[in-house]
Structure formats: C-alpha cells, structure tokens
Design a protein around this motif. Structure first.
Motif, PDB file in Angstrom:
ATOM      1  N   LYS A  46      44.745  43.944  43.656  1.00  0.00           N
ATOM      2  CA  LYS A  46      43.328  43.812  44.005  1.00  0.00           C
ATOM      3  C   LYS A  46      42.562  43.108  42.883  1.00  0.00           C
ATOM      4  N   ALA A  47      42.853  43.466  41.645  1.00  0.00           N
ATOM      5  CA  ALA A  47      42.176  42.850  40.499  1.00  0.00           C
ATOM      6  C   ALA A  47      42.494  41.361  40.420  1.00  0.00           C
ATOM      7  N   LYS A  50      40.666  39.111  42.933  1.00  0.00           N
ATOM      8  CA  LYS A  50      39.224  38.941  42.758  1.00  0.00           C
ATOM      9  C   LYS A  50      38.851  37.539  42.288  1.00  0.00           C
ATOM     10  N   ASP A 114      35.760  47.699  38.881  1.00  0.00           N
ATOM     11  CA  ASP A 114      35.525  46.602  39.832  1.00  0.00           C
ATOM     12  C   ASP A 114      34.292  45.789  39.447  1.00  0.00           C
ATOM     13  N   ASP A 118      34.363  41.894  38.611  1.00  0.00           N
ATOM     14  CA  ASP A 118      33.530  40.946  39.366  1.00  0.00           C
ATOM     15  C   ASP A 118      32.683  40.097  38.423  1.00  0.00           C
ATOM     16  N   ALA A 121      34.999  37.633  36.632  1.00  0.00           N
ATOM     17  CA  ALA A 121      35.534  36.603  37.531  1.00  0.00           C
ATOM     18  C   ALA A 121      34.536  35.459  37.737  1.00  0.00           C
TER      19      ALA A 121
END
Length: 127
Positions: A46-47, A50, A114, A118, A121
């Motif tokens: 999941k990471a 992103k 998260d 985010d 990213a």
C-alpha cells in the motif's frame, strides 16, 4: 535513537535491476520481516503504491526482491528508488508510535503514517 540506527542498517536495500517501466529492489530483510510479520506485506504494498505512476508491486519473500512496475510517462525510476528510501525512513522514524499503539490501535498508527506518506509522495509528482 540507537534502536533506529540498528533498524536502519537491517532494512537495507539496493537496486538489483532497472528496465524501462520496472525497478527491482533487493531487500534481503523481506524474508525475515514478512515471515515474522505477514500483515506488513499489505502495508508495504500500500505504501509503495501511493507514489503516482506505480502500477504494480510484487514481493518475492523467498529471494528478498520487490519488483515495482511503473508508467514511464508518470514517474521516473530515480523517484521510485528515492520513494523506497522515504518509506523506509518514515517507518523507522515512527518505530515508537508503532510499538506504542500498533497492537492496540492499529487504525490510528496507519492513519498517521498514511498522512506522512501522502505528504512525502507529493514531492515526487512530475510536473
């Protein structure tokens, strides 16, 4: 802080191979970490996903490789390599949070990490 330095050394990675649209990262620690903490595989995938432009990630726990496929029109291989380092750093910088709340309030830990992922990213968006 000392613990973070040890973990940083243990979670070492290097680029094994790059081809257009694909980066293979060697992470020998995958075999150890994912065998003891299988739930982390989902969080790691999941990471990685992103980051804008990543289309797929496959983890080979036996050999210790992460294969990351990406759209060359949306991302650069250099950013993907840096992104893996950023994920590692964010994880290490939040070891105390994970230890303190990971087993009792995992949703809280995931929410905080998260948000940090985010924010990080966004630095890798192609303009």
């Amino acid at each position: 802080m000392f613990k973070s330095k040890i973990v940083n050394k243990l979670i070492n990675f290097k680029v094994y191979k790059c081809t257009p649209g694909k980066v293979i990262i060697e992470m020998k620690c995958l075999k150890i970490i994912l065998s003891k903490h299988e739930g982390y595989e989902m969080f790691l995938k999941k990471a990685v996903m992103k980051l804008n432009g990543i289309t797929k990630i496959e983890l080979d726990k036996e050999k210790g490789y992460a294969t990351i496929n990406y759209d060359e029109n949306e991302q650069k291989k250099e950013n993907i390599i840096k992104w893996i380092g950023s994920i590692k750093d964010i994880g290490i910088n939040n070891l105390d949070l994970i230890k303190l709340h990971g087993s009792g309030n995992l949703d809280y830990v995931v929410e905080i990490i998260d948000k940090k992922l985010d924010k990080e990213a966004k630095k890798y968006l192609l303009r």
